[in-house]
Design a protein around this motif. Structure first.
Motif, mmCIF file in Angstrom:
data_model
loop_
_atom_site.group_PDB
_atom_site.id
_atom_site.type_symbol
_atom_site.label_atom_id
_atom_site.label_comp_id
_atom_site.label_asym_id
_atom_site.label_seq_id
_atom_site.Cartn_x
_atom_site.Cartn_y
_atom_site.Cartn_z
ATOM 1 N N GLN A 82 0.831 -1.195 0.000
ATOM 2 C CA GLN A 82 0.000 0.000 0.000
ATOM 3 C C GLN A 82 0.868 1.248 0.000
ATOM 4 O O GLN A 82 0.617 2.204 -0.729
ATOM 5 N N GLY A 83 1.896 1.252 0.849
ATOM 6 C CA GLY A 83 2.893 2.314 0.812
ATOM 7 C C GLY A 83 3.871 2.018 -0.313
ATOM 8 O O GLY A 83 4.177 0.858 -0.592
ATOM 9 N N TYR A 84 4.378 3.043 -0.952
ATOM 10 C CA TYR A 84 5.192 2.828 -2.145
ATOM 11 C C TYR A 84 6.541 2.205 -1.819
ATOM 12 O O TYR A 84 7.132 1.512 -2.642
ATOM 13 N N ALA A 85 7.053 2.463 -0.595
ATOM 14 C CA ALA A 85 8.318 1.866 -0.137
ATOM 15 C C ALA A 85 9.462 2.151 -1.100
ATOM 16 O O ALA A 85 10.317 1.299 -1.339
ATOM 17 N N LEU A 86 9.478 3.360 -1.654
ATOM 18 C CA LEU A 86 10.583 3.781 -2.517
ATOM 19 C C LEU A 86 11.638 4.493 -1.675
ATOM 20 O O LEU A 86 11.318 5.138 -0.678
ATOM 21 N N TYR A 87 12.891 4.375 -2.078
ATOM 22 C CA TYR A 87 13.970 5.073 -1.375
ATOM 23 C C TYR A 87 14.000 6.527 -1.839
ATOM 24 O O TYR A 87 14.269 6.809 -3.019
ATOM 25 N N PRO A 88 13.720 7.483 -0.938
ATOM 26 C CA PRO A 88 13.570 8.884 -1.366
ATOM 27 C C PRO A 88 14.856 9.526 -1.882
ATOM 28 O O PRO A 88 14.806 10.484 -2.652
ATOM 29 N N ILE A 92 14.393 7.217 -9.615
ATOM 30 C CA ILE A 92 13.494 6.120 -9.980
ATOM 31 C C ILE A 92 14.296 5.011 -10.657
ATOM 32 O O ILE A 92 14.037 3.819 -10.429
ATOM 33 N N TYR A 93 15.264 5.380 -11.455
ATOM 34 C CA TYR A 93 16.129 4.392 -12.114
ATOM 35 C C TYR A 93 16.778 3.488 -11.066
ATOM 36 O O TYR A 93 16.752 2.251 -11.177
ATOM 37 N N GLU A 94 17.364 4.096 -10.022
ATOM 38 C CA GLU A 94 18.066 3.318 -9.006
ATOM 39 C C GLU A 94 17.092 2.543 -8.128
ATOM 40 O O GLU A 94 17.410 1.449 -7.649
ATOM 41 N N PRO A 99 16.412 -4.202 -6.748
ATOM 42 C CA PRO A 99 16.285 -5.667 -6.644
ATOM 43 C C PRO A 99 17.297 -6.426 -7.499
ATOM 44 O O PRO A 99 17.709 -7.535 -7.137
ATOM 45 N N LEU A 100 17.705 -5.845 -8.615
ATOM 46 C CA LEU A 100 18.703 -6.494 -9.466
ATOM 47 C C LEU A 100 20.046 -6.559 -8.750
ATOM 48 O O LEU A 100 20.758 -7.571 -8.826
ATOM 49 N N ARG A 101 20.373 -5.487 -8.052
ATOM 50 C CA ARG A 101 21.628 -5.473 -7.300
ATOM 51 C C ARG A 101 21.570 -6.476 -6.145
ATOM 52 O O ARG A 101 22.550 -7.191 -5.891
ATOM 53 N N MET A 102 20.413 -6.519 -5.465
ATOM 54 C CA MET A 102 20.292 -7.425 -4.323
ATOM 55 C C MET A 102 20.363 -8.887 -4.758
ATOM 56 O O MET A 102 20.886 -9.737 -4.027
ATOM 57 N N ARG A 103 19.856 -9.178 -5.937
ATOM 58 C CA ARG A 103 19.865 -10.564 -6.423
ATOM 59 C C ARG A 103 21.107 -10.877 -7.269
ATOM 60 O O ARG A 103 21.215 -11.946 -7.857
ATOM 61 N N LYS A 104 22.024 -9.893 -7.307
ATOM 62 C CA LYS A 104 23.310 -10.062 -7.981
ATOM 63 C C LYS A 104 23.142 -10.448 -9.462
ATOM 64 O O LYS A 104 23.860 -11.308 -9.989
ATOM 65 N N ILE A 105 22.198 -9.787 -10.123
ATOM 66 C CA ILE A 105 22.039 -9.941 -11.567
ATOM 67 C C ILE A 105 23.202 -9.237 -12.265
ATOM 68 O O ILE A 105 23.636 -8.156 -11.837
ATOM 69 N N ALA A 106 23.713 -9.820 -13.308
ATOM 70 C CA ALA A 106 24.865 -9.249 -14.021
ATOM 71 C C ALA A 106 24.608 -7.786 -14.383
ATOM 72 O O ALA A 106 23.556 -7.453 -14.931
ATOM 73 N N ARG A 107 25.578 -6.919 -14.078
ATOM 74 C CA ARG A 107 25.384 -5.470 -14.250
ATOM 75 C C ARG A 107 25.121 -5.083 -15.701
ATOM 76 O O ARG A 107 24.402 -4.115 -15.968
ATOM 77 N N ASP A 108 25.663 -5.831 -16.641
ATOM 78 C CA ASP A 108 25.468 -5.457 -18.039
ATOM 79 C C ASP A 108 24.029 -5.693 -18.511
ATOM 80 O O ASP A 108 23.642 -5.261 -19.602
ATOM 81 N N LYS A 109 23.229 -6.373 -17.686
ATOM 82 C CA LYS A 109 21.821 -6.601 -18.034
ATOM 83 C C LYS A 109 20.884 -5.576 -17.385
ATOM 84 O O LYS A 109 19.704 -5.503 -17.737
ATOM 85 N N HIS A 110 21.398 -4.795 -16.437
ATOM 86 C CA HIS A 110 20.540 -3.915 -15.647
ATOM 87 C C HIS A 110 19.791 -2.903 -16.501
ATOM 88 O O HIS A 110 18.572 -2.735 -16.370
ATOM 89 N N LEU A 127 12.858 8.436 -15.253
ATOM 90 C CA LEU A 127 13.837 7.617 -14.552
ATOM 91 C C LEU A 127 14.878 8.418 -13.787
ATOM 92 O O LEU A 127 15.447 7.931 -12.803
ATOM 93 N N ASP A 128 15.129 9.658 -14.208
ATOM 94 C CA ASP A 128 16.143 10.457 -13.531
ATOM 95 C C ASP A 128 15.590 11.232 -12.339
ATOM 96 O O ASP A 128 16.334 11.869 -11.598
ATOM 97 N N ARG A 129 14.290 11.171 -12.125
ATOM 98 C CA ARG A 129 13.672 11.919 -11.024
ATOM 99 C C ARG A 129 13.677 11.099 -9.741
ATOM 100 O O ARG A 129 13.736 9.871 -9.771
ATOM 101 N N LYS A 130 13.560 11.813 -8.634
ATOM 102 C CA LYS A 130 13.426 11.148 -7.344
ATOM 103 C C LYS A 130 11.944 11.029 -6.987
ATOM 104 O O LYS A 130 11.107 11.768 -7.514
ATOM 105 N N PRO A 131 11.592 10.106 -6.094
ATOM 106 C CA PRO A 131 10.177 9.872 -5.797
ATOM 107 C C PRO A 131 9.403 11.112 -5.391
ATOM 108 O O PRO A 131 8.229 11.264 -5.736
ATOM 109 N N GLY A 132 10.047 12.028 -4.662
ATOM 110 C CA GLY A 132 9.362 13.232 -4.210
ATOM 111 C C GLY A 132 8.882 14.126 -5.335
ATOM 112 O O GLY A 132 8.003 14.974 -5.125
ATOM 113 N N ALA A 133 9.450 13.949 -6.525
ATOM 114 C CA ALA A 133 9.069 14.785 -7.668
ATOM 115 C C ALA A 133 7.944 14.157 -8.483
ATOM 116 O O ALA A 133 7.537 14.726 -9.504
ATOM 117 N N LEU A 134 7.442 12.993 -8.069
ATOM 118 C CA LEU A 134 6.404 12.297 -8.819
ATOM 119 C C LEU A 134 5.061 12.367 -8.088
ATOM 120 O O LEU A 134 4.994 12.539 -6.869
#
Length: 348
Positions: A82-88, A92-94, A99-110, A127-134
């Protein structure tokens, strides 16, 4: 992807039982909605599937694997809250990338995965904006993209639209359903909003008091309710439920006289949906209590005895308060329930 099976799941908190002997099969790629009032056990059930709660009894099987002893992070499920749980402090890109970083997905696929997920929820330009701007709707879409990017076996969504206004909820419902169909991911969605349930679900599980009341497609739940709880919970307005007495093929209550199967006798409850009533007839006599024009339909509240009932009238229907009125019922669309609240189905 994966199917989900709950086998006789029980969740107790001391002397209180939050979920009572719940068994349920969820098909691969199915969109299943857990629906019910606050405290009915639907979120607890989802949290047990996610691994955030441990069942007191029973087994949870995802795919072919019993996952009771598997940590939440290793169950290959993605949750949207219900809460967006985004890192402020992250773009948005990061946020989507996390989750890709946490699951150690190859960086070239990110980058390709992030942009694919963002495009799916129409956030490619943000993608370049932060959550507060959305806006709230954009932040919820970002939370969806973060779940999508992991390509999990199962999506779990816990009232993700509750913080949005009515217009945004409607558009997000369409987007979620379309996205789920594209990805073909088994999805369990929790809500107390029956409109969300009816519009999103392949099947609905209606819960109350920790127990399943009925499982079925939206059409089955609406047209064939199992008991008075389901009948009174589904529908906007919900089914009118009138307690009375059956005898000699007639149902009677103060201000009400309607046909019923000849074999019924004694105390029963009559159910009739607002759209199955008409403004003319003698099944119910009362007075106009309220008139609510909405443009495409007029909602009419009729007082009879010490009770009220809802009727869907023609868009141009108008009447003064306290005007006497007669209401007719569609005899082919009446429902009957016994003293325990269960549906009376069989003709003796």
């Amino acid at each position: 992807m994966a199917s989900i099976r709950l086998e006789n799941i029980v969740k107790r908190y001391g002397a209180f039982t939050g979920v009572k002997h719940m068994s349920l099969d969820i098909a691969d790629e199915e969109f299943l909605v857990l629906l019910g009032p606050s405290g009915c056990g639907k979120t607890t059930t989802m949290r047990m599937i996610a691994g955030l709660e441990e069942p007191t009894e029973g087994q949870i099987i995802i795919g072919d694997e019993v996952v009771n002893e598997i940590d939440a992070r290793d169950r290959d499920v993605a949750m949207v809250f219900q809460g967006y749980a985004l890192y402020p402090n992250m773009s948005i890109y990061e946020n989507i990338r996390f989750p890709l970083r946490m699951r150690k997905i190859a960086r070239d696929k990110h980058d390709a995965l992030i942009r694919q997920a963002a495009d799916m929820v129409e956030l490619g330009d943000y993608l370049d904006r932060k959550p507060g701007a959305l806006s709230g709707g954009q932040r919820q879409r970002a939370a969806l993209a973060r779940a999508v990017v992991r390509q999990p076996q199962v999506f779990l969504m816990d009232e993700p639209l509750s913080n949005l206004d009515a217009k945004l909820r409607a558009s997000m419902r369409v987007q979620i359903k379309h996205m789920q169909r594209q990805l073909k991911v088994t999805t369990v969605y929790v809500t107390h909003d029956q409109i969300e349930a009816m519009t999103l679900a392949d099947r609905i599980v209606i819960m109350n008091g920790g127990a399943i009341q009925q499982v079925g497609t939206p059409d089955e739940i609406y047209t064939d309710p199992a008991n008075t709880f389901v009948a009174g919970f589904i529908g906007s307005p919900p089914m009118n439920l009138i307690e009375g007495t059956a005898a000699a093929g007639r149902f009677t209550a103060p201000g009400v006289s309607a046909p019923c199967p000849a074999h019924l006798s004694g105390a029963i409850t009559l159910g009739v949906r607002p759209e199955d009533c008409r403004v003319s007839g003698d099944e119910l006599t009362g007075t106009v209590y309220g008139v609510e024009p909405t443009g495409d339909v007029t909602y009419l509240t009729v007082a009879f005895g010490e009770r009220q009932m809802e009727v869907k009238a023609a868009r141009d229907f108008r009447a003064d308060i306290d005007t006497p009125i007669g209401i007719g019922f569609d005899a082919d669309r009446l429902y009957y329930f016994d003293e325990t609240g269960n549906r009376i189905r069989e003709v003796a």
